[in-house]
Write a protein that holds these residues in place. Structure first.
Motif, PDB file in Angstrom:
ATOM      1  N   GLY A   1       0.800  -1.221   0.000  1.00  0.00           N
ATOM      2  CA  GLY A   1       0.000   0.000   0.000  1.00  0.00           C
ATOM      3  C   GLY A   1       0.832   1.270   0.000  1.00  0.00           C
ATOM      4  N   LEU A   2       1.893   1.295  -0.808  1.00  0.00           N
ATOM      5  CA  LEU A   2       2.838   2.411  -0.787  1.00  0.00           C
ATOM      6  C   LEU A   2       2.791   3.263  -2.057  1.00  0.00           C
ATOM      7  CD1 LEU A   2       5.845   0.499   0.813  1.00  0.00           C
ATOM      8  CD2 LEU A   2       4.466   2.279   1.910  1.00  0.00           C
ATOM      9  N   PHE A   3       1.608   3.299  -2.701  1.00  0.00           N
ATOM     10  CA  PHE A   3       1.482   4.036  -3.965  1.00  0.00           C
ATOM     11  C   PHE A   3       1.904   5.493  -3.831  1.00  0.00           C
ATOM     12  CE2 PHE A   3      -1.680   0.603  -4.402  1.00  0.00           C
ATOM     13  CZ  PHE A   3      -1.191   0.015  -5.546  1.00  0.00           C
ATOM     14  N   ASN A   4       1.597   6.116  -2.697  1.00  0.00           N
ATOM     15  CA  ASN A   4       1.907   7.530  -2.507  1.00  0.00           C
ATOM     16  C   ASN A   4       3.278   7.759  -1.886  1.00  0.00           C
ATOM     17  OD1 ASN A   4      -0.638   8.336  -3.479  1.00  0.00           O
ATOM     18  ND2 ASN A   4      -1.558   7.946  -1.480  1.00  0.00           N
ATOM     19  N   LYS A   5       4.011   6.674  -1.628  1.00  0.00           N
ATOM     20  CA  LYS A   5       5.282   6.775  -0.926  1.00  0.00           C
ATOM     21  C   LYS A   5       6.486   6.415  -1.788  1.00  0.00           C
ATOM     22  CE  LYS A   5       3.744   8.203   2.981  1.00  0.00           C
ATOM     23  NZ  LYS A   5       4.186   9.514   3.483  1.00  0.00           N
ATOM     24  N   VAL A   6       6.259   5.797  -2.943  1.00  0.00           N
ATOM     25  CA  VAL A   6       7.369   5.387  -3.816  1.00  0.00           C
ATOM     26  C   VAL A   6       7.106   5.914  -5.226  1.00  0.00           C
ATOM     27  CG1 VAL A   6       8.742   3.482  -4.712  1.00  0.00           C
ATOM     28  CG2 VAL A   6       7.670   3.284  -2.452  1.00  0.00           C
ATOM     29  N   VAL A   7       8.085   6.604  -5.789  1.00  0.00           N
ATOM     30  CA  VAL A   7       7.974   7.168  -7.132  1.00  0.00           C
ATOM     31  C   VAL A   7       9.026   6.510  -8.017  1.00  0.00           C
ATOM     32  CG1 VAL A   7       8.126   9.255  -8.539  1.00  0.00           C
ATOM     33  CG2 VAL A   7       7.178   9.377  -6.210  1.00  0.00           C
ATOM     34  N   LEU A   8       8.582   5.891  -9.110  1.00  0.00           N
ATOM     35  CA  LEU A   8       9.487   5.287 -10.091  1.00  0.00           C
ATOM     36  C   LEU A   8       9.557   6.202 -11.310  1.00  0.00           C
ATOM     37  CD1 LEU A   8       8.174   1.588  -9.985  1.00  0.00           C
ATOM     38  CD2 LEU A   8      10.026   2.589  -8.624  1.00  0.00           C
ATOM     39  N   THR A   9      10.747   6.693 -11.619  1.00  0.00           N
ATOM     40  CA  THR A   9      10.862   7.606 -12.761  1.00  0.00           C
ATOM     41  C   THR A   9      11.054   6.865 -14.077  1.00  0.00           C
ATOM     42  OG1 THR A   9      13.271   7.808 -12.699  1.00  0.00           O
ATOM     43  CG2 THR A   9      11.991   9.300 -11.285  1.00  0.00           C
ATOM     44  N   GLY A  10      11.525   5.617 -14.027  1.00  0.00           N
ATOM     45  CA  GLY A  10      11.999   4.956 -15.235  1.00  0.00           C
ATOM     46  C   GLY A  10      13.319   5.579 -15.665  1.00  0.00           C
ATOM     47  N   ARG A  11      13.733   5.268 -16.890  1.00  0.00           N
ATOM     48  CA  ARG A  11      14.987   5.841 -17.390  1.00  0.00           C
ATOM     49  C   ARG A  11      14.822   7.343 -17.591  1.00  0.00           C
ATOM     50  NH1 ARG A  11      14.643   0.770 -19.778  1.00  0.00           N
ATOM     51  NH2 ARG A  11      16.472  -0.544 -19.448  1.00  0.00           N
ATOM     52  N   VAL A  12      15.869   8.103 -17.283  1.00  0.00           N
ATOM     53  CA  VAL A  12      15.808   9.556 -17.409  1.00  0.00           C
ATOM     54  C   VAL A  12      17.009  10.059 -18.198  1.00  0.00           C
ATOM     55  CG1 VAL A  12      14.559   9.832 -15.220  1.00  0.00           C
ATOM     56  CG2 VAL A  12      17.072   9.972 -15.244  1.00  0.00           C
ATOM     57  N   SER A  13      16.926  11.308 -18.637  1.00  0.00           N
ATOM     58  CA  SER A  13      18.048  11.942 -19.331  1.00  0.00           C
ATOM     59  C   SER A  13      19.142  12.287 -18.325  1.00  0.00           C
ATOM     60  CB  SER A  13      17.568  13.232 -20.005  1.00  0.00           C
ATOM     61  OG  SER A  13      17.187  14.181 -19.009  1.00  0.00           O
ATOM     62  N   GLU A  14      20.327  12.615 -18.843  1.00  0.00           N
ATOM     63  CA  GLU A  14      21.432  12.994 -17.960  1.00  0.00           C
ATOM     64  C   GLU A  14      21.065  14.241 -17.156  1.00  0.00           C
ATOM     65  OE1 GLU A  14      26.232  13.897 -17.982  1.00  0.00           O
ATOM     66  OE2 GLU A  14      25.152  13.818 -19.880  1.00  0.00           O
ATOM     67  N   GLU A  15      20.376  15.190 -17.777  1.00  0.00           N
ATOM     68  CA  GLU A  15      19.996  16.409 -17.065  1.00  0.00           C
ATOM     69  C   GLU A  15      19.018  16.095 -15.935  1.00  0.00           C
ATOM     70  OE1 GLU A  15      19.915  19.901 -15.509  1.00  0.00           O
ATOM     71  OE2 GLU A  15      21.320  19.365 -17.101  1.00  0.00           O
ATOM     72  N   GLU A  16      18.066  15.194 -16.187  1.00  0.00           N
ATOM     73  CA  GLU A  16      17.130  14.827 -15.123  1.00  0.00           C
ATOM     74  C   GLU A  16      17.827  14.039 -14.016  1.00  0.00           C
ATOM     75  OE1 GLU A  16      12.595  14.833 -16.578  1.00  0.00           O
ATOM     76  OE2 GLU A  16      13.717  13.033 -17.145  1.00  0.00           O
ATOM     77  N   LEU A  17      18.833  13.258 -14.376  1.00  0.00           N
ATOM     78  CA  LEU A  17      19.619  12.570 -13.347  1.00  0.00           C
ATOM     79  C   LEU A  17      20.267  13.579 -12.404  1.00  0.00           C
ATOM     80  CD1 LEU A  17      21.117  10.151 -12.066  1.00  0.00           C
ATOM     81  CD2 LEU A  17      22.861  10.426 -13.839  1.00  0.00           C
ATOM     82  N   LEU A  18      20.875  14.620 -12.976  1.00  0.00           N
ATOM     83  CA  LEU A  18      21.494  15.656 -12.159  1.00  0.00           C
ATOM     84  C   LEU A  18      20.451  16.369 -11.302  1.00  0.00           C
ATOM     85  CD1 LEU A  18      23.912  17.162 -14.843  1.00  0.00           C
ATOM     86  CD2 LEU A  18      24.524  15.645 -12.960  1.00  0.00           C
ATOM     87  N   GLU A  19      19.267  16.588 -11.866  1.00  0.00           N
ATOM     88  CA  GLU A  19      18.198  17.251 -11.121  1.00  0.00           C
ATOM     89  C   GLU A  19      17.713  16.381  -9.963  1.00  0.00           C
ATOM     90  OE1 GLU A  19      15.280  18.290 -14.042  1.00  0.00           O
ATOM     91  OE2 GLU A  19      16.452  19.979 -14.809  1.00  0.00           O
ATOM     92  N   ALA A  20      17.725  15.064 -10.143  1.00  0.00           N
ATOM     93  CA  ALA A  20      17.300  14.162  -9.071  1.00  0.00           C
ATOM     94  C   ALA A  20      18.208  14.314  -7.855  1.00  0.00           C
ATOM     95  CB  ALA A  20      17.311  12.714  -9.562  1.00  0.00           C
ATOM     96  N   TYR A  21      19.510  14.400  -8.093  1.00  0.00           N
ATOM     97  CA  TYR A  21      20.434  14.612  -6.971  1.00  0.00           C
ATOM     98  C   TYR A  21      20.177  15.965  -6.296  1.00  0.00           C
ATOM     99  CZ  TYR A  21      23.337  10.545  -8.169  1.00  0.00           C
ATOM    100  OH  TYR A  21      23.806   9.276  -8.395  1.00  0.00           O
ATOM    101  N   ARG A  22      19.851  16.960  -7.080  1.00  0.00           N
ATOM    102  CA  ARG A  22      19.653  18.310  -6.521  1.00  0.00           C
ATOM    103  C   ARG A  22      18.426  18.384  -5.618  1.00  0.00           C
ATOM    104  NH1 ARG A  22      20.701  20.807 -12.451  1.00  0.00           N
ATOM    105  NH2 ARG A  22      22.927  20.311 -12.552  1.00  0.00           N
ATOM    106  N   VAL A  23      17.416  17.573  -5.879  1.00  0.00           N
ATOM    107  CA  VAL A  23      16.194  17.637  -5.060  1.00  0.00           C
ATOM    108  C   VAL A  23      16.226  16.666  -3.883  1.00  0.00           C
ATOM    109  CG1 VAL A  23      14.831  18.337  -7.076  1.00  0.00           C
ATOM    110  CG2 VAL A  23      14.832  15.931  -6.374  1.00  0.00           C
ATOM    111  N   ALA A  24      17.182  15.754  -3.859  1.00  0.00           N
ATOM    112  CA  ALA A  24      17.197  14.705  -2.836  1.00  0.00           C
ATOM    113  C   ALA A  24      17.524  15.258  -1.449  1.00  0.00           C
ATOM    114  CB  ALA A  24      18.204  13.621  -3.207  1.00  0.00           C
ATOM    115  N   THR A  25      16.860  14.687  -0.453  1.00  0.00           N
ATOM    116  CA  THR A  25      17.169  14.978   0.940  1.00  0.00           C
ATOM    117  C   THR A  25      18.272  14.049   1.430  1.00  0.00           C
ATOM    118  OG1 THR A  25      14.825  15.508   1.244  1.00  0.00           O
ATOM    119  CG2 THR A  25      16.156  15.252   3.250  1.00  0.00           C
ATOM    120  N   VAL A  26      18.217  12.795   0.995  1.00  0.00           N
ATOM    121  CA  VAL A  26      19.213  11.791   1.380  1.00  0.00           C
ATOM    122  C   VAL A  26      19.298  10.752   0.262  1.00  0.00           C
ATOM    123  CG1 VAL A  26      17.506  10.403   2.657  1.00  0.00           C
ATOM    124  CG2 VAL A  26      19.929  10.167   3.212  1.00  0.00           C
TER     125      VAL A  26
END
Length: 203
Positions: free
Chosen positions: A120-145
Motif C-alpha cells: 500500500g505504498l502508492f503515494n510513498k514510492v515514485v518510479l521515474t523509469g529511465r531519465v536523461s542525464e539532465e534529469e539525473l542531475l536534477e534528481a540529486y539536486r532535489v534529494a534529501t538523502v
C-alpha cells in the motif's frame, strides 16, 4: 579473463572490496594490486538550486526525498532498493512527508510495482523509469538523502555523485560501498539486509 589477470604485472582495482574478491577467487594475484577509486565530474555533480520543474513533474512538492539511482535489473537486486521500500512504512510514521524516489528502469520494475502494491505504498514510492542525464542531475539536486543498501557493489560511484552534489548518504557495510564512503566518514553504513536498521539510518 583469469589468464589475463594472472599474466598481468599490475592490476588496478577500484576498491578494496573488489581486490579482496579477486584475491579470494583467483590464485596468483597477491602483490599485484594498486587501488585507484572511481571519481566523478565535479562540474556536473555539485551543489545547486533545486529544480522546480523536476519536483513538479514527479509530484515531489514539500516532500523529504529519499533517492536511489540504479538500474532496476533482475540481476542487480543486490542494490537493495526493495529493502528501502519495505522500510518506508516505519519511516512514514515519523516522517509523513517522506517519499522514496527510484531513478532508473529495467527488468525488475514489475516485481517492484508488486511490492509497492502489496504494501500500500502508492503515494510513498515514485518510479521515474529511465531519465536523461539532465534529469539525473536534477534528481540529486532535489534529494534529501541518498540510499543504496547494497550487498554486492564493486565500488558504488553513485555514492560519490550524491556526496559531490551535497546529499547525505546511507550505504551498506558489506561491499565496495564502504570504500566509496571512506569507511563511514562520508556517510552512514548499515547492515544492508536489516530493514529496521536501514529505516533508522534514513530517519
Amino acid at each position: 579473463k583469469i589468464l589475463a589477470l594472472q599474466s598481468a604485472d599490475k592490476i588496478i582495482s577500484v576498491s578494496n572490496y573488489t581486490k579482496m574478491r579477486m584475491d579470494q577467487e583467483i590464485e596468483g594475484l597477491k602483490g599485484k594490486f594498486a587501488i585507484i577509486p572511481n571519481t566523478v565530474d565535479t562540474e556536473k555533480f555539485k551543489i545547486m538550486e533545486r529544480s522546480q520543474g523536476f519536483i513538479k513533474k514527479f509530484n515531489l512538492e514539500n516532500k523529504k526525498i529519499i533517492l536511489t539511482v540504479c538500474r532496476l535489473s533482475a540481476s542487480e537486486r543486490y542494490k537493495g532498493y526493495d529493502r528501502v521500500i519495505l522500510a518506508m512504512p516505519e519511516i512514514s510514521k515519523l516522517i509523513p512527508d517522506a517519499v522514496y524516489l527510484i531513478v532508473g528502469g529495467g527488468s525488475d520494475e514489475e516485481r517492484i510495482k508488486k511490492i509497492i502494491s502489496d504494501n500500500g505504498l502508492f503515494n510513498k514510492v515514485v518510479l521515474t523509469g529511465r531519465v536523461s542525464e539532465e534529469e539525473l542531475l536534477e534528481a540529486y539536486r532535489v534529494a534529501t538523502v541518498f540510499a543504496m543498501p547494497s550487498t554486492g557493489e564493486g565500488f558504488g560511484i553513485v555514492f560519490i555523485e550524491a556526496t559531490s552534489a551535497g546529499v547525505p548518504v546511507v550505504a551498506g557495510n558489506k561491499d565496495g560501498s564502504v570504500d566509496a564512503v571512506l569507511g563511514g566518514d562520508l556517510g552512514i553504513l548499515v547492515d544492508p539486509e536489516n530493514i529496521k536498521e536501514i529505516g533508522e539510518a534514513l530517519i
